[in-house]
Design an enzyme around this catalytic site. Structure first.
Site, PDB file in Angstrom:
ATOM      1  N   HIS A 241      36.246  38.961  35.606  1.00  0.00           N
ATOM      2  CA  HIS A 241      37.599  38.748  36.109  1.00  0.00           C
ATOM      3  C   HIS A 241      37.644  38.707  37.640  1.00  0.00           C
ATOM      4  O   HIS A 241      36.907  39.398  38.334  1.00  0.00           O
ATOM      5  CB  HIS A 241      38.577  39.799  35.565  1.00  0.00           C
ATOM      6  CG  HIS A 241      38.189  41.227  35.822  1.00  0.00           C
ATOM      7  ND1 HIS A 241      38.832  42.272  35.211  1.00  0.00           N
ATOM      8  CD2 HIS A 241      37.227  41.784  36.585  1.00  0.00           C
ATOM      9  CE1 HIS A 241      38.298  43.408  35.603  1.00  0.00           C
ATOM     10  NE2 HIS A 241      37.325  43.136  36.440  1.00  0.00           N
ATOM     11  N   ASN A 242      38.532  37.834  38.130  1.00  0.00           N
ATOM     12  CA  ASN A 242      38.815  37.678  39.560  1.00  0.00           C
ATOM     13  C   ASN A 242      37.672  37.083  40.367  1.00  0.00           C
ATOM     14  O   ASN A 242      37.717  37.077  41.603  1.00  0.00           O
ATOM     15  CB  ASN A 242      39.250  39.005  40.191  1.00  0.00           C
ATOM     16  CG  ASN A 242      40.506  39.554  39.561  1.00  0.00           C
ATOM     17  OD1 ASN A 242      40.453  40.532  38.804  1.00  0.00           O
ATOM     18  ND2 ASN A 242      41.640  38.923  39.832  1.00  0.00           N
TER      19      ASN A 242
END
Length: 341
Positions: A241-242
């Protein structure tokens, strides 16, 4: 399957190649230098295969000008023969064309928007308020989640999952089993127990992105996970994620990128490389296979870690010496101090 046949002169024109030979012979397929028959086109891009050039039976060979003199047949001269092969390979691609329309077994929410030219295959699920662009092809058993969007010309193979709110750009290619927008690995710990954190960001894929078979790209925890234009991801890659990956970077199979790491543009990561979380990697960084990155890389270049294969006996000796490095360093430091007295 209908046989495809093209004039060599037309192929040369399409590639912008100089033709030395007969423009009227017909080419019906592609093959390696060793296997090609007199109706097939071949190429020489890797010098390791130059030894097969003199004996090839190919109708023609795509070669660089410096290798053309060794070719016994018609030649197409290009500075980058591999690019020429890549472009002409699509002329002979046997993948069946997907017909426009929605298969009778597909489940499509009434609020979804699907272009008339799109192809929605058997057992595809398109959820509420999803948007499918022109000339998109979605293979059997794939899922397009709520509010997800797929740009024009994108090909999604069978059993691909796009979770809610995922954005896929134009002319992307997602291979079977890919999962885009799955929840990131986010948990808070309290007294030894883990508490799940809702992952509320999205995944955004730019234009011309390739996502390999069984590759997973996690949605952002707060901000979005962003994959830049022209990025190529091989099979079995994990993007956490991210993560942000810059334009035109490429990653081979088994690469893993931990959360919130930023990868620059035009990077190349060899197979089974790993990058720890919350790092910044500069543009034009090349990681050789199985490299582990645990700190920022601020300068372009080639980086490596790990060791190459050797006999088990030698490896065991080296492993023992590796564990002794700290004590050896201390001893050297003490000797240096004594030599300064």
């Amino acid at each position: 399957m209908t046989e495809k046949s093209y004039r060599l002169g037309d192929i040369a024109k399409a590639l912008g190649a100089e033709l030395r030979g007969d423009p009227d012979i017909h080419v019906t397929g592609l093959a390696t230098l060793q296997a090609a028959d007199p109706e097939q086109l071949s190429f020489l891009a890797n010098p390791a295969y130059a030894k097969y050039l003199a004996d090839t039976r190919a109708a023609a060979v795509i070669v660089s000008p410096d290798a053309a003199g060794d070719c016994p047949t018609n030649v197409l001269l290009l500075d980058n023969p591999y690019l020429g092969y890549a472009r002409i390979s699509h002329w002979f691609d046997p993948t069946p064309a997907a017909p426009p329309g929605i298969h009778s077994s597909a489940v499509v929410d009434s609020s979804a928007t699907i272009a008339a030219s799109a192809s929605i295959g058997p057992n595809v699920v398109v959820e509420a308020n999803a948007a499918i662009g022109d000339q998109v092809s979605i293979g059997a058993g794939s899922i397009v989640g709520a509010r997800a969007s797929v740009g024009a010309g994108t090909v999604i193979r069978s059993r691909v999952t796009l979770a809610h709110d995922v954005v896929v750009g134009e002319r992307c290619h997602l291979l079977s089993g890919a999962v885009v927008g799955s929840d990131g690995f986010g948990f808070a710990n309290e007294k030894g127990q883990w508490h799940r954190i809702a992952q509320i960001g999205r995944v955004i894929l730019g234009n011309d992105v390739e996502v390999g078979a069984n590759t997973t790209i996690d949605r952002g925890a707060l901000d979005d996970t962003v994959i830049g234009n022209g990025v190529k991801l091989d099979n079995l890659i994990q993007i956490a994620h991210n993560v942000r990956i810059g334009d035109h970077s490429a990653m081979a199979a088994m690469v893993g990128i931990a959360g919130s790491t930023k990868i620059g543009s035009h990077c190349v990561f060899g197979g089974a490389s790993g990058v720890a979380g919350h790092l910044d990697i500069a543009d034009q960084v090349h990681l050789t296979g199985m490299t582990l990155v645990t700190g920022d890389i601020r300068e372009p270049g080639v980086y490596s870690s790990g060791t190459s294969a050797e006999t088990n006996r030698q490896w065991r000796k080296n492993a023992v010496r590796f564990r002794q490095l700290d004590s050896l360093a201390r001893r050297i430091k003490e000797l240096e101090k004594k030599s300064e007295v």
